[in-house]
Each structure stands twice: as C-alpha cells, then as structure tokens.
Design a protein around this motif. Structure first.
Motif, PDB file in Angstrom:
ATOM      1  N   ARG A  36      56.083 -19.706  23.813  1.00 41.73           N
ATOM      2  CA  ARG A  36      55.939 -18.311  24.271  1.00 41.73           C
ATOM      3  C   ARG A  36      54.484 -17.850  24.271  1.00 41.73           C
ATOM      4  O   ARG A  36      54.203 -16.680  24.079  1.00 41.73           O
ATOM      5  CB  ARG A  36      56.789 -17.347  23.426  1.00 41.73           C
ATOM      6  CG  ARG A  36      58.195 -17.773  23.155  1.00 41.73           C
ATOM      7  CD  ARG A  36      58.950 -18.206  24.330  1.00 41.73           C
ATOM      8  NE  ARG A  36      59.526 -17.124  25.134  1.00 41.73           N
ATOM      9  CZ  ARG A  36      60.302 -17.331  26.191  1.00 41.73           C
ATOM     10  NH1 ARG A  36      60.600 -18.570  26.565  1.00 41.73           N
ATOM     11  NH2 ARG A  36      60.775 -16.332  26.875  1.00 41.73           N
ATOM     12  N   LEU A  37      53.582 -18.790  24.465  1.00 45.09           N
ATOM     13  CA  LEU A  37      52.172 -18.441  24.432  1.00 45.09           C
ATOM     14  C   LEU A  37      51.640 -18.178  25.838  1.00 45.09           C
ATOM     15  O   LEU A  37      50.661 -17.448  26.012  1.00 45.09           O
ATOM     16  CB  LEU A  37      51.388 -19.592  23.781  1.00 45.09           C
ATOM     17  CG  LEU A  37      49.989 -19.318  23.298  1.00 45.09           C
ATOM     18  CD1 LEU A  37      49.980 -18.151  22.333  1.00 45.09           C
ATOM     19  CD2 LEU A  37      49.425 -20.556  22.605  1.00 45.09           C
ATOM     20  N   CYS A  38      52.276 -18.751  26.832  1.00 46.21           N
ATOM     21  CA  CYS A  38      51.742 -18.662  28.198  1.00 46.21           C
ATOM     22  C   CYS A  38      52.248 -17.405  28.897  1.00 46.21           C
ATOM     23  O   CYS A  38      52.404 -17.392  30.096  1.00 46.21           O
ATOM     24  CB  CYS A  38      52.096 -19.918  28.993  1.00 46.21           C
ATOM     25  SG  CYS A  38      53.845 -20.095  29.373  1.00 46.21           S
TER      26      CYS A  38
ATOM     27  N   SER B 231      49.521 -11.713  20.522  1.00 46.47           N
ATOM     28  CA  SER B 231      50.583 -11.492  19.538  1.00 46.47           C
ATOM     29  C   SER B 231      51.391 -12.768  19.333  1.00 46.47           C
ATOM     30  O   SER B 231      51.863 -13.060  18.236  1.00 46.47           O
ATOM     31  CB  SER B 231      51.469 -10.331  19.970  1.00 46.47           C
ATOM     32  OG  SER B 231      52.252 -10.688  21.078  1.00 46.47           O
ATOM     33  N   SER B 232      51.556 -13.524  20.391  1.00 49.53           N
ATOM     34  CA  SER B 232      52.272 -14.789  20.262  1.00 49.53           C
ATOM     35  C   SER B 232      51.479 -15.760  19.398  1.00 49.53           C
ATOM     36  O   SER B 232      52.028 -16.465  18.546  1.00 49.53           O
ATOM     37  CB  SER B 232      52.505 -15.366  21.656  1.00 49.53           C
ATOM     38  OG  SER B 232      53.516 -16.318  21.624  1.00 49.53           O
ATOM     39  N   LEU B 233      50.173 -15.764  19.597  1.00 50.35           N
ATOM     40  CA  LEU B 233      49.315 -16.629  18.794  1.00 50.35           C
ATOM     41  C   LEU B 233      49.358 -16.210  17.326  1.00 50.35           C
ATOM     42  O   LEU B 233      49.409 -17.051  16.423  1.00 50.35           O
ATOM     43  CB  LEU B 233      47.879 -16.553  19.333  1.00 50.35           C
ATOM     44  CG  LEU B 233      46.882 -17.492  18.674  1.00 50.35           C
ATOM     45  CD1 LEU B 233      47.259 -18.937  18.966  1.00 50.35           C
ATOM     46  CD2 LEU B 233      45.476 -17.219  19.158  1.00 50.35           C
ATOM     47  N   GLU B 234      49.366 -14.912  17.099  1.00 46.48           N
ATOM     48  CA  GLU B 234      49.421 -14.395  15.730  1.00 46.48           C
ATOM     49  C   GLU B 234      50.667 -14.918  15.017  1.00 46.48           C
ATOM     50  O   GLU B 234      50.617 -15.338  13.859  1.00 46.48           O
ATOM     51  CB  GLU B 234      49.423 -12.863  15.740  1.00 46.48           C
ATOM     52  CG  GLU B 234      49.484 -12.268  14.335  1.00 46.48           C
ATOM     53  CD  GLU B 234      49.611 -10.750  14.332  1.00 46.48           C
ATOM     54  OE1 GLU B 234      50.062 -10.182  15.338  1.00 46.48           O
ATOM     55  OE2 GLU B 234      49.268 -10.143  13.302  1.00 46.48           O
TER      56      GLU B 234
ATOM     57  N   CYS C 140      41.162 -28.167  18.167  1.00 42.00           N
ATOM     58  CA  CYS C 140      42.470 -27.662  17.781  1.00 42.00           C
ATOM     59  C   CYS C 140      42.882 -26.518  18.691  1.00 42.00           C
ATOM     60  O   CYS C 140      42.111 -25.597  18.955  1.00 42.00           O
ATOM     61  CB  CYS C 140      42.405 -27.171  16.339  1.00 42.00           C
ATOM     62  SG  CYS C 140      43.883 -26.295  15.832  1.00 42.00           S
ATOM     63  N   GLY C 141      44.112 -26.595  19.150  1.00 35.90           N
ATOM     64  CA  GLY C 141      44.634 -25.546  20.022  1.00 35.90           C
ATOM     65  C   GLY C 141      44.669 -24.194  19.348  1.00 35.90           C
ATOM     66  O   GLY C 141      44.482 -23.162  19.991  1.00 35.90           O
ATOM     67  N   LEU C 142      44.896 -24.186  18.041  1.00 37.16           N
ATOM     68  CA  LEU C 142      44.938 -22.905  17.339  1.00 37.16           C
ATOM     69  C   LEU C 142      43.542 -22.300  17.232  1.00 37.16           C
ATOM     70  O   LEU C 142      43.330 -21.125  17.478  1.00 37.16           O
ATOM     71  CB  LEU C 142      45.552 -23.079  15.948  1.00 37.16           C
ATOM     72  CG  LEU C 142      47.060 -23.345  15.920  1.00 37.16           C
ATOM     73  CD1 LEU C 142      47.509 -23.832  14.546  1.00 37.16           C
ATOM     74  CD2 LEU C 142      47.862 -22.112  16.313  1.00 37.16           C
ATOM     75  N   GLN C 143      42.576 -23.135  16.867  1.00 33.97           N
ATOM     76  CA  GLN C 143      41.188 -22.657  16.764  1.00 33.97           C
ATOM     77  C   GLN C 143      40.685 -22.166  18.123  1.00 33.97           C
ATOM     78  O   GLN C 143      40.143 -21.071  18.245  1.00 33.97           O
ATOM     79  CB  GLN C 143      40.269 -23.782  16.292  1.00 33.97           C
ATOM     80  CG  GLN C 143      40.408 -24.148  14.836  1.00 33.97           C
ATOM     81  CD  GLN C 143      39.428 -25.259  14.449  1.00 33.97           C
ATOM     82  OE1 GLN C 143      38.990 -26.041  15.291  1.00 33.97           O
ATOM     83  NE2 GLN C 143      39.107 -25.341  13.180  1.00 33.97           N
TER      84      GLN C 143
ATOM     85  N   PHE D  70      41.587 -16.161  22.884  1.00 31.25           N
ATOM     86  CA  PHE D  70      42.642 -15.201  23.199  1.00 31.25           C
ATOM     87  C   PHE D  70      43.090 -14.359  21.998  1.00 31.25           C
ATOM     88  O   PHE D  70      43.903 -13.472  22.138  1.00 31.25           O
ATOM     89  CB  PHE D  70      43.867 -15.926  23.770  1.00 31.25           C
ATOM     90  CG  PHE D  70      43.574 -16.788  24.959  1.00 31.25           C
ATOM     91  CD1 PHE D  70      43.449 -16.219  26.214  1.00 31.25           C
ATOM     92  CD2 PHE D  70      43.403 -18.161  24.822  1.00 31.25           C
ATOM     93  CE1 PHE D  70      43.156 -16.993  27.318  1.00 31.25           C
ATOM     94  CE2 PHE D  70      43.114 -18.952  25.930  1.00 31.25           C
ATOM     95  CZ  PHE D  70      42.985 -18.377  27.183  1.00 31.25           C
ATOM     96  N   GLY D  71      42.607 -14.703  20.801  1.00 30.41           N
ATOM     97  CA  GLY D  71      43.106 -14.020  19.610  1.00 30.41           C
ATOM     98  C   GLY D  71      42.138 -12.963  19.120  1.00 30.41           C
ATOM     99  O   GLY D  71      42.158 -11.826  19.565  1.00 30.41           O
TER     100      GLY D  71
END
Lengths: 506, 419
Positions: free
Chosen positions: A50-52, A89-92, A111-114, A120-121
């Motif tokens: 649900r990130l895209c 918000s999805s990333l959060e 890293c995809g999270l970093q 986007f965060g």
C-alpha cells in the motif's frame, strides 16, 4: 497485437501509454518514481504494501498505482498533497515495528526504507510504544540470512520461490503484526537461485551471508559486465571495493549483482554466477615466470622473445603438427581473433582442444543455467573453432602425449593437471615445451616451462558471444593484477615475433 | 414481522418432516419450475440485500455471474462463518432451521445454474455443523438436492474468513488473505470459477420470497428515499441483541424499524440504568450515542449517523461503560484478527491497540488523541479489505461521539509555567 495507445495525465502532464498498462509502470516509463515494495514486474502486484498510493481524479480514496490501469482520460497525481500524505502515512506504518538498526544493518545505503523516508517520508516519529520483537540472524540457506524484524512482509521473496524457482521454500507464517517470513517446515533456502531473494528484498531482512559486514555499500563502485560462468551471458554489475582496501579481507571484488536484461537473464542470476567471484582474488598469477629449466622472473619482452625463439626452433625442426593448443570458451571475441591469427594463420597448428570437456560442463536448467560453464564458445565458433577446426578430447590429447606425438603443449586457462590428477606430472614432462597462460596459477602452472599471467575478464574490456549468438560487451572493473595482460595481447606479441618469419618459411 | 423466525417456537423445526409440514421446500419447488433468469428477476424485485454486512442487492450480485455457455462450472457458497463479536443470529438460524438455509442454498444454485453448493461454517460452530450435516443427509435422501451436490466445509478459526474472498482462499487450502477485486468472485471465484457467496441469513430469505413473491418481500421492508440516497431494503433482518439489556437474544424486525423499538423489545437497558451507547451492527461498526437510537435500521439510514447495519449485532452499553475500554477491547480483537496481508491494517491495528492500552494504564500523553485520529485516518481507505477500514473507523467513532471519556484519561495540556 499491440495494445491501443491512449492519452492520460500524470501530474498534469499529458502522456501516451498502452491502454491497460499499470500506472506504476507508465509513470516509471515517464521518469516518475512511485514508491513501492510488493510490486515487481516479474512477481506480480499483490498490492499488499500500500505504498504506491496515488491520487486519481474522481476516485474517493487513494488508489494503489500497481493495480490501477491506464485508460483514456485518466488523471493521476503522484506528487499532490493527498498523494504525498498517503505515501508518507503508509511508510510510517511500515516503520512502526521496524527496529531501525541501520548502523548495524548491511542494507544501509541501499535500503528501501531509508531511501523512501528521505524522499517521501520526512515526518517526525510518533511511536511511543515498544516494538514487536521477532527472530534475527537466521541462517536460512547456504547464502542467505534472515532478520524477521526488519521484514516489511512484501512477499517478494516468497513469490520468487513460488513463481520463479517453483521451490516454495519460503512462506509467511502467523497473523497480523506477529506475522513473519520463514522457511516452510523441513525446508532450507538452497535452490540454485537463492541469492536473488536478497536482491528482491527491499529492506535488510534478507542479506548475503557472504557480503555481510564486509564493506559498506557506499564505498563500492559498479561496473557493467557479463557473467563468465556459463554460456547464458547474464548481465551483471560488478561491485568493486578499491577505496577501502583494508575492508573485506582485501577482496577487490565485493559482490556481483544481476543487471536487468529482459532478453537474457531478466532480473536474475544463479548462485554459481553470483558467488563464484572470489576466484578473481585468489590463486592469481601476477608475474611472468620461466620455471624450467631454471626458475626466474622475466620481463614481458624477454619472456616473449625467449618463448618465440623456442617455438621457432621446434617448429622448424618438428613442424606445427606436434604443437597442441588447449583453449576454451573463456576467451573473449578479441582473444579468439588474435588466437586464430597466431595459432592457425601464422603457425598453421592443427591440434586444438577447446570443446567443453567434463572440466567445463555442469548443471543445466530451464531458468538460466547452461551446461557449458564458459561464456564464449560461440565467439570461437564464429572463427571456425567447432566447425572448420575440430576439437580434441582430453583422452585423445592424453593418448597423443603418451605416444610422444606432441613436442609442445600450449595451455590457456584450463588446468590440465587437475583434470589428469596423479598422471599429470608424467604427462606434462613429455613435451619439450609447456606453456601455461591464464589468470590463475592452477596446478598446471607449477609444471609448465613458461607461465604467462593473463587478465581475468573483469580486468579488461571485451565481448562475449552467448549461446544464442548475442554479442555482449563487458567493461574493465579493476586494474590487472601484477603484470597480467589480456590474452589477445600475448598472442599478438608472439605473432609479431615469429608469425612473419614462420609465414616466410612456409 | 417474522419471516425466518416465525416457527422458531416449534422444537422440531430442524427436522425435515416438520419443516416440510410447515411449508418448507415449497419455495424450492416453485423456483425449479421457473427459469433461472426468472428467479433472479423475482429476487431483484424483492429488494433483498446481503445480510452478512455488505448490503449488496442479491439479485444484482447473481446477475453478474457470466452465462453458462461462457463458464459452465460455477459455485454457490453459503457463508456461515459468523464471527463478528455481538452477532449470533446465524448460529440460531443454523440450529433451529437448517433446512431453511439449505433450501435457500438450493434456490440460489438454481438461480445461477450451479451444481455445487458449499456451506462454509465457522469452525467453532461444531453443533451447528452436525445439525446441518444431518439436514443435508435428510434432504439428499428425500431427493431434494436434485443434481446439486452440497458439501460442508469447516473453518479453522480466523475472523477474516467471514469476508468472501478470504473465505474462498481458505476453501482452496491457502492462507486466508483477502483478494482484491476486480475481478469479483461472481466472475473469478473458487478455483477460478464464478462463485456466488451469500450469507446464510440471506439465503434463508429466498424460500419465502419464492413462495410469497418479490413484491410481498419488498413491501415488508424499508422503501428507501432516493433523494437522500437511501435505497430500499426488502423484508426483515434478524438482530442479535446483547450487552446491557434485560433480555438478550435474537429479534426479527422489518427493515427500517427504529433501533429504539428493537432495544425496547429486548426489555430495554438492564437494571434501569441510562443508555450510553449502542453498537448497531456488530463490534466493527462505529457506535451510536443514546440520542441517535431513533434511526431506522436499514443499510443506508445508518450511514447517516456514521455507522453501519453490518450483520445486525446490536450491543447495548449503559452509563457505566468506559468508551476507552470498549474501543480498546474492539481494537485488540481486530489487531488479533488482522490477517497481516496489507501493511496499514497489520501495523496500524496493533499500534492503535497499544496506544489505547497505554492510555488505559494511565500513561497517556497529550498528543495521543491526535495521533490515534491520524493513524485511523491513515488506515481507512488504504487497505485491501473492510477489516482494515474498520480498524481506522472504530476508534475514531468512539473518540468522536464520546470525547469526554478519552479526555478524562489524558493529562491536561501542560501549563506554560511548567514547561
């Protein structure tokens, strides 16, 4: 049949795309990045991360772009305030239970999270709760380590083992926030393509056992290359570590990653090709040596002069029939051309062994791996090796050596001594001249008269022709070790010294 | 008005003989005398809507099944996976009138030309499984099933299986992760074949619609008000009434009956206490304040007060109930039952629960309320299935209608001097 092209709007810009194309792909084609974890063109669009999420004009809520198709008149916003807020918000939520152990995580830097947090965060964390703990440091196969806490449960790895290798070693177990990736009961992630799960993992949940804690990824350089471990010619990227030579136990080549090529290897690379690279930093030749009758180091010019004069002497006395040349599909197209110009055109040799005998044959499958474990038999074939010129077998060569038919043996890269085992010393003592040329020392290297260091393909520019005739370029990733030279330049140096004389004599 | 529970005072209703003597299986006989298309038309006319919670018009759902020449094999699945806290009407329907469910299933099979009818029954409903199994055997022995094969399948205890696409996944032997329509199950369902999934209460209505006509059923229910986007809902609904009432149990009322009337039928609030809140459709539906209980109970009217009819699980809460505790209890359940497939629900349900837990334990901080609201907003609308939406909706519903309960548990904003 090609799909109808339609026009749609992306961030206010009117674009054209095939009808039915996924918005995430159409955006990518237009150079617009939409963050995502679960979607992968080869593994489908489960839509679970649900990130895209993007804003679609007229839709009451954000839509996942990996499941929204382009249609005439569609209006998509990936960077509007609602779209950005939805993505952040999805990333959060992805990060609520993530351990944030970046300082000790090997994925740091890729890293995809970093990356997505920075792009986007950029929100302030509101998490005051303790994190969910799961299992860490699990050795799930010969090459892959699993950290369940870092996992974002995108299911890419499970879908890879299900759809691509069809081995299904991995699964998602448990439910809700206690859910985790693990091996299916009684399984180990030991299929021939297991390393791809590490590439697919967008975070640090799956890491390379071999690469872990060796060197930070931002110190690595990347060079496009071709895997030389079979005739498929998989496109790879060589990650080299020259800025921190004290890291990674001095290994210059830190790892090999596949490069996407839809026509050759898609996104994949087999474990043989991926983890076989340590050989490039082990048992290598760097010095030009004469070993028999006396051991000494030579300059290239001296060595080529001495070798050329010995070859000339024997050729004049005994003719080219007694010179056997062992080569292989490990040579580049450039090498093959110089090889032919020297041994066939200049010297008139007839005894060649280049076919992939058992020493260069292995397992084949219907995904990537080919049974010939050399990259460039086709390059030789294009010059007649395998058609106009036939190949000897090891057995035949052995018989010829036993029978004393061979005065000279020129071995390129194929470790005959290892292949012959206990008989090797006796067999290799028969010819008057034994030349060993190649990147590695091998056992044969100790038994030869001349030992000439050649570059490995990662240390030169060149081309391989794969099994289906596709010519692919590879680039120089590292400086040659010691005095090593490309094979073609060694053949050319010898040809210049004795080719002309030989031709005149004939 | 009673349709399904009309003969529930008869202790032998579960037996085929009794059920038939009371008019059972006449609807099936009538349906079989009609073309499948005609059955669909009759049901469309009845305004019957899915009583499992979604409220989708049944006739319309059936009409989306591709024609038999395009897809010869198709299935009907009776959804008997009643797991919503506060709902127990399906259990009673299955205990007292298994043949009513079975007859409805067979009518549905005829209406969509299916030759396989499945009943997916909640694993914990062991007694109802036995009762239904016996009913199927009786019906088969009496030749009532015709060429339809009826099979029962028991669930393994996951709440999410009550959702049609998760139910289909688990029936196929997979992890119960909801699918993302499109395609809808009526086009690509069980084993990739067109599949109609209907709740057992919905199916139980069918015999009565066939016998008495669609118009009769529509006339019983709520007429709707298109101007206010309230669509008609035919017939009745069976409510499970529980919580702080004098006489908990199941109550059948015509669609559109005011909630107050249903609560009064259950004896009103227990012990003469004052009413504080009512959950109208099972715990995943947001609560109503005491002032809102004159709302007519139908699918669309409840949306007007920020909730849903759901599966009719009415939970009455009296003045002694603390809404932080109530919402924590529900969120904890949802977090436990979140299937874990999509991130916002998987992480958000647990996060919400933990924040509420901390607030309950006295560790609340000033930003908690805003954060709970924000997390709820960030989940709702961004998830694959309704469970995730619920996670975001429930806590916001309680916070909106009972802000004083939440405020009381949080420290006041720190005074300027104290900073």
């Amino acid at each position: 049949m090609t799909a109808k092209r339609v026009t749609f709007k992306l961030n206010g810009v009117t674009l054209e795309a095939p009808e039915g194309q996924l918005v995430i792909e159409a955006a990518k084609a237009a150079g617009v990045e939409i963050p995502h974890y679960c979607y992968h063109p080869a593994l489908g669009n489960p839509g679970n991360c649900r990130l895209c999420v993007v804003e679609v004009a007229g839709a009451p809520k954000p839509m996942v772009s990996c499941r929204t198709q382009v249609r005439e008149g569609l209006e998509v916003y990936t960077d509007s305030e609602p779209a950005r807020r939805a993505q952040a918000s999805s990333l959060e939520l992805h990060l609520v239970n993530h351990p944030l152990d970046c300082p000790v995580c090997d994925q740091s830097g890729e890293c995809g999270l970093q990356d997505y947090y920075m792009k986007f965060g950029r929100y302030d964390s509101q998490v005051r709760e303790a994190k969910e703990h799961k299992r860490k440091r699990l050795e799930i196969g010969p090459h892959v380590m699993l950290d369940q806490e870092r996992c974002v449960l995108c299911t890419r790895c499970t879908r890879f083992t299900e759809k691509i290798t069809k081995t299904s070693e991995l699964g998602i177990f448990g439910r809700g926030h206690k859910e985790f990736v693990d091996l299916a009961p009684g399984q180990r992630l030991d299929n021939a393509y297991s390393g791809n799960t590490v590439d697919l993992c967008p975070v640090g949940a799956l890491t390379d056992k071999d690469f872990r804690f060796k060197v930070r990824v931002w110190y690595l350089d990347q060079t496009p290359s071709i895997c030389a471990d079979c005739s498929r010619g998989c496109n790879v990227s060589l990650h080299t570590n020259t800025k921190r030579p004290w890291h990674d136990e001095g290994r210059r080549l830190a790892r090999v990653k596949p490069r996407h090529n839809p026509e050759v290897n898609q996104w994949w690379l087999c474990d043989e090709g991926r983890y076989g690279f340590k050989k490039f930093d082990e048992d290598r030749l760097g010095r030009v040596m004469r070993l028999i009758p006396y051991r000494r180091e030579l300059a290239w010019e001296t060595a080529l002069d001495e070798l050329a004069s010995e070859l000339r002497r024997e050729l004049e006395a005994l003719g080219p029939e007694g010179l056997a040349v062992v080569a292989s599909g490990a040579l580049s197209n450039e090498d093959w051309a110089a090889f032919k110009a020297f041994f066939v055109d200049a010297l008139g040799c007839k005894r060649f062994l280049f076919a992939p005998q058992p020493d260069q044959l292995g397992i084949e499958d219907d995904l990537l791996r080919r049974k010939e474990k050399v990259p460039n038999l086709e390059g030789g074939k294009a010059l007649g090796f395998g058609s106009a010129v036939a190949s000897l077998s090891w057995e035949r060569l052995e018989a010829d050596l036993e029978a004393g038919k061979i005065w000279g043996l020129y071995l390129i890269e194929r470790d005959a001594a290892r292949f012959w085992g206990a008989k090797a010393s006796a067999l290799l003592s028969k010819p008057r001249l034994v030349v060993w040329q190649g990147p590695w020392k091998g056992r044969t290297g100790e038994l030869a008269h001349f030992r000439l260091p050649a570059t490995a393909h990662i240390e030169e520019d060149g081309h391989f022709t794969n099994f289906e005739g596709r010519i692919q370029a590879y680039q120089k990733a590292l400086e040659p070790l010691g005095q090593a030279r490309p094979d073609w330049s060694i053949f050319e140096g010898l040809r210049q010294r004795l080719g002309a004389a030989q031709k005149a004599a004939r | 008005m009673k349709i399904l529970t009309r003969h529930f005072d008869n202790p032998k209703l579960h037996e085929l003989e009794t059920y038939r003597a009371l008019g059972g299986y006449q609807g099936l006989a009538k349906a079989r005398g009609m073309a499948p298309q005609a059955v669909q038309e009759e049901v469309k006319k009845s305004n019957l809507r899915g009583l499992g919670g979604a409220g989708f018009p049944v006739g319309m759902k059936w009409s989306t099944v591709p024609p038999p020449e395009k897809a010869p094999e198709r299935f009907v699945v009776a959804n008997f996976d009643e797991s919503e806290p506060g709902c127990f009407k399906d259990r009673v329907l299955g205990t007292r009138a298994p043949h009513q469910i079975l007859e409805g299933l067979l009518i549905a099979c005829h209406a969509v030309s299916a030759r396989w009818g499945f009943v997916f029954i909640r694993g914990e409903y062991a007694d109802q499984y036995d009762i239904l199994k016996k009913a199927v055997a009786e019906a088969e022995a009496a030749g009532l099933c015709g060429d339809v094969k009826v099979r029962l399948m028991r669930g393994a205890g996951a709440y999410i299986c009550g959702l049609d696409t998760a139910l289909l996944e688990t029936m196929e032997g997979k992890k119960a992760w909801p699918r993302q329509p499109p395609p809808f199950p009526t086009v690509v369902g069980l084993m990739g074949k067109p599949t109609v999934v209907n709740n057992v209460e919905t199916l139980s209505m069918l015999p009565h619609i066939l016998v008495n006509g669609g118009q009769w059923f529509a006339d019983i229910g709520a007429k709707g008000d298109p101007a206010r986007r309230i669509h008609p809902s035919g017939g009745t609904a069976v409510y499970s009434v529980s919580g702080d009432v004098e006489r908990p149990g199941i109550y059948e009322f015509a669609m559109g009956t005011p909630l107050r009337q249903i609560i009064e039928a259950a004896g009103g609030v227990r012990g003469g206490r004052a009413l504080k809140a009512v959950i109208p459709g099972g715990t995943s539906t947001p609560p109503l304040a005491a002032s809102e209980i004159d709302v007519p109970m139908d699918f669309d009217s409840l949306r007007g007060v920020g909730s849903f009819l759901g599966a009719g699980g009415i939970v009455v809460l009296d003045e002694t109930r603390d809404m932080v505790e109530v919402s924590h209890n529900i969120e904890r359940f949802l977090a436990h039952e979140s299937c874990g497939q999509c991130t916002p629900c998987r992480e958000g349900s647990e996060w919400t629960t933990r924040i509420l837990e901390r607030v309950l334990e006295g560790g609340g901080v000033e930003p908690d309320l805003a954060n709970l609201r924000r997390v709820g907003e960030n989940i709702a609308g961004k998830v694959i299935c309704a469970l995730g939406d619920t996670v975001g909706m429930v806590v916001r519903g309680y916070m909106k209608k009972f802000p004083e309960d939440f405020a009381k548990r949080l420290p006041a904003k720190p005074a300027e001097a104290a900073r």
